[in-house]
Write a protein that holds these residues in place. Structure first.
Motif, mmCIF file in Angstrom:
data_model
loop_
_atom_site.group_PDB
_atom_site.id
_atom_site.type_symbol
_atom_site.label_atom_id
_atom_site.label_comp_id
_atom_site.label_asym_id
_atom_site.label_seq_id
_atom_site.Cartn_x
_atom_site.Cartn_y
_atom_site.Cartn_z
ATOM 1 N N GLY A 90 0.785 -1.356 0.087
ATOM 2 C CA GLY A 90 0.034 0.056 0.080
ATOM 3 C C GLY A 90 0.804 1.120 -0.039
ATOM 4 N N LEU A 91 2.021 1.198 -0.082
ATOM 5 C CA LEU A 91 3.076 2.613 -0.192
ATOM 6 C C LEU A 91 2.753 3.176 -1.507
ATOM 7 C CD1 LEU A 91 5.285 3.548 1.797
ATOM 8 C CD2 LEU A 91 6.913 2.583 0.115
ATOM 9 N N GLN A 92 2.625 4.394 -1.704
ATOM 10 C CA GLN A 92 2.449 5.252 -2.676
ATOM 11 C C GLN A 92 3.493 6.556 -2.954
ATOM 12 O OE1 GLN A 92 -1.356 7.089 -2.234
ATOM 13 N NE2 GLN A 92 -2.369 5.041 -1.759
ATOM 14 N N ILE A 93 3.564 6.806 -4.082
ATOM 15 C CA ILE A 93 4.448 7.821 -4.608
ATOM 16 C C ILE A 93 4.083 9.016 -3.815
ATOM 17 C CG2 ILE A 93 5.249 9.142 -6.391
ATOM 18 C CD1 ILE A 93 5.045 6.907 -8.256
ATOM 19 N N GLY A 94 5.074 9.560 -3.129
ATOM 20 C CA GLY A 94 4.559 10.858 -2.353
ATOM 21 C C GLY A 94 4.444 10.766 -0.938
ATOM 22 N N ASP A 95 4.548 9.485 -0.507
ATOM 23 C CA ASP A 95 4.410 9.150 0.882
ATOM 24 C C ASP A 95 5.733 9.665 1.549
ATOM 25 O OD1 ASP A 95 2.033 7.976 0.604
ATOM 26 O OD2 ASP A 95 2.593 5.683 1.080
ATOM 27 N N LYS A 96 5.697 10.317 2.827
ATOM 28 C CA LYS A 96 6.772 10.914 3.432
ATOM 29 C C LYS A 96 7.069 9.873 4.821
ATOM 30 C CE LYS A 96 8.695 14.322 6.221
ATOM 31 N NZ LYS A 96 8.434 15.827 6.822
ATOM 32 N N ILE A 97 8.320 9.358 4.509
ATOM 33 C CA ILE A 97 8.669 8.180 5.560
ATOM 34 C C ILE A 97 9.038 8.778 6.881
ATOM 35 C CG2 ILE A 97 10.265 6.401 5.973
ATOM 36 C CD1 ILE A 97 10.296 5.713 3.058
ATOM 37 N N MET A 98 8.275 8.816 7.878
ATOM 38 C CA MET A 98 8.730 9.087 9.199
ATOM 39 C C MET A 98 9.476 8.303 10.268
ATOM 40 S SD MET A 98 7.107 12.092 8.730
ATOM 41 C CE MET A 98 7.189 12.717 10.369
ATOM 42 N N GLN A 99 9.293 6.797 9.800
ATOM 43 C CA GLN A 99 9.909 5.909 10.830
ATOM 44 C C GLN A 99 10.310 4.579 9.824
ATOM 45 O OE1 GLN A 99 7.888 4.833 14.470
ATOM 46 N NE2 GLN A 99 8.286 6.672 15.251
ATOM 47 N N VAL A 100 11.446 3.944 10.264
ATOM 48 C CA VAL A 100 11.447 2.766 9.711
ATOM 49 C C VAL A 100 11.960 1.810 10.633
ATOM 50 C CG1 VAL A 100 13.082 1.157 8.082
ATOM 51 C CG2 VAL A 100 12.498 3.588 7.205
ATOM 52 N N ASN A 101 11.252 0.842 10.971
ATOM 53 C CA ASN A 101 11.125 -0.219 12.228
ATOM 54 C C ASN A 101 11.440 0.592 13.375
ATOM 55 O OD1 ASN A 101 10.515 -2.469 10.282
ATOM 56 N ND2 ASN A 101 12.967 -2.665 10.063
ATOM 57 N N GLY A 102 10.803 1.515 13.662
ATOM 58 C CA GLY A 102 10.976 2.304 14.900
ATOM 59 C C GLY A 102 12.047 3.300 14.888
ATOM 60 N N TRP A 103 12.851 3.550 13.846
ATOM 61 C CA TRP A 103 13.704 4.698 13.692
ATOM 62 C C TRP A 103 13.361 5.685 13.166
ATOM 63 C CZ3 TRP A 103 18.746 3.867 15.850
ATOM 64 C CH2 TRP A 103 19.141 2.435 16.300
ATOM 65 N N ASP A 104 13.494 6.886 13.795
ATOM 66 C CA ASP A 104 13.149 8.035 13.429
ATOM 67 C C ASP A 104 13.795 8.506 12.012
ATOM 68 O OD1 ASP A 104 11.826 10.776 13.719
ATOM 69 O OD2 ASP A 104 14.056 11.481 13.820
ATOM 70 N N MET A 105 13.264 8.915 11.032
ATOM 71 C CA MET A 105 13.716 9.247 9.723
ATOM 72 C C MET A 105 13.459 10.724 9.332
ATOM 73 S SD MET A 105 14.890 6.406 8.717
ATOM 74 C CE MET A 105 14.812 6.432 6.818
ATOM 75 N N GLU A 123 13.865 -8.820 7.013
ATOM 76 C CA GLU A 123 13.155 -9.211 6.019
ATOM 77 C C GLU A 123 11.900 -8.481 5.785
ATOM 78 O OE1 GLU A 123 12.781 -13.370 5.024
ATOM 79 O OE2 GLU A 123 14.955 -13.691 5.447
ATOM 80 N N VAL A 124 11.514 -7.922 6.728
ATOM 81 C CA VAL A 124 10.094 -7.266 7.109
ATOM 82 C C VAL A 124 10.489 -5.910 7.382
ATOM 83 C CG1 VAL A 124 7.992 -6.866 8.101
ATOM 84 C CG2 VAL A 124 8.800 -9.048 7.625
ATOM 85 N N VAL A 125 10.069 -4.733 6.599
ATOM 86 C CA VAL A 125 10.303 -3.374 6.928
ATOM 87 C C VAL A 125 8.795 -2.614 7.333
ATOM 88 C CG1 VAL A 125 10.956 -0.935 6.083
ATOM 89 C CG2 VAL A 125 12.094 -3.128 5.346
ATOM 90 N N ARG A 126 8.869 -2.211 8.555
ATOM 91 C CA ARG A 126 7.772 -1.521 8.971
ATOM 92 C C ARG A 126 7.993 0.033 9.155
ATOM 93 N NH1 ARG A 126 8.609 -6.136 11.688
ATOM 94 N NH2 ARG A 126 7.024 -7.446 11.929
ATOM 95 N N LEU A 127 7.063 0.845 8.158
ATOM 96 C CA LEU A 127 7.063 2.124 7.787
ATOM 97 C C LEU A 127 5.924 2.773 8.625
ATOM 98 C CD1 LEU A 127 7.865 2.240 4.250
ATOM 99 C CD2 LEU A 127 9.471 2.177 6.140
ATOM 100 N N LEU A 128 6.160 4.189 9.130
ATOM 101 C CA LEU A 128 5.219 4.954 9.355
ATOM 102 C C LEU A 128 5.507 5.923 8.479
ATOM 103 C CD1 LEU A 128 3.067 5.691 11.503
ATOM 104 C CD2 LEU A 128 4.979 6.902 12.986
ATOM 105 N N VAL A 129 4.407 6.346 7.643
ATOM 106 C CA VAL A 129 4.299 7.224 6.840
ATOM 107 C C VAL A 129 3.244 8.414 6.801
ATOM 108 C CG1 VAL A 129 5.385 5.659 5.025
ATOM 109 C CG2 VAL A 129 2.949 6.216 5.028
ATOM 110 N N THR A 130 3.268 9.736 6.376
ATOM 111 C CA THR A 130 2.225 10.646 6.002
ATOM 112 C C THR A 130 2.160 10.581 4.792
ATOM 113 O OG1 THR A 130 3.607 12.240 5.925
ATOM 114 C CG2 THR A 130 2.802 11.925 8.151
ATOM 115 N N ARG A 131 0.802 11.017 4.419
ATOM 116 C CA ARG A 131 0.259 10.992 3.299
ATOM 117 C C ARG A 131 -0.640 12.277 2.791
ATOM 118 N NH1 ARG A 131 -2.027 5.479 1.699
ATOM 119 N NH2 ARG A 131 0.505 5.056 1.708
ATOM 120 N N GLN A 132 -0.459 13.041 1.877
ATOM 121 C CA GLN A 132 -1.052 14.170 1.711
ATOM 122 C C GLN A 132 -2.443 13.855 1.469
ATOM 123 O OE1 GLN A 132 -0.227 17.672 1.689
ATOM 124 N NE2 GLN A 132 1.467 16.731 2.841
#
Length: 144
Positions: A90-105, A123-132
């Motif tokens: 479900g990732l989309q172009i323009g998403d801003k990545i805020m965290q990767v596996n709990g690490w602040d980005m 093998e699994v990447v958990r992202l926290l993103v913001t989306r316009q």
């Protein structure tokens, strides 16, 4: 949420939209965050995510097409491979990545972000993103 017309009603089709918080991007504003879990695809020795990034504190923010005010040095998704792990998640172009596996980005260089995303031991990447589009949906639901 019923009965309180001031609170946003989140009903985007994407799962994982759970919260709204305040973030600082040069000014305080409302951001809607979504969790995205990507299972890397193994191709031989490589683990594939299926997306590309742009931005970082070492990059020129005026060249970032996703930055609203051209001062945001965040990490943004610039390409998503059709049918790849990122698109499936479900990732989309323009998403801003805020965290990767709990690490602040929010304050990393482009290379630091790339290394964090491509760690071979994960093998699994958990992202926290913001989306316009999510933010606009919340703003519109608050107006109605």
């Amino acid at each position: 949420m019923r009965g309180n017309s001031r609170r946003p009603r989140l009903s985007p089709s994407s799962p994982g939209v759970k919260t709204r918080r305040f973030c600082t991007h040069g000014r305080q504003r409302e951001c809607v965050k979504q969790r995205v879990e990507i299972h890397k695809l193994r191709q031989g020795e490589n683990l594939i995510l299926g997306f590309s990034i742009g931005g970082g504190i070492d990059q020129d923010p005026s060249q970032n097409p996703f930055s609203e005010d051209k001062t945001d040095k965040g990490i943004y998704v610039t390409r998503v491979s059709e049918g790849g792990p990122a698109e499936i998640a479900g990732l989309q172009i323009g998403d801003k990545i805020m965290q990767v596996n709990g690490w602040d980005m929010t304050m990393v260089t482009h290379d630091q972000a790339r290394k964090r995303l491509t760690k071979r031991s994960e093998e699994v990447v958990r992202l926290l993103v913001t989306r316009q589009s999510l933010q606009k949906a919340v703003q519109q639901s608050m107006l109605s």
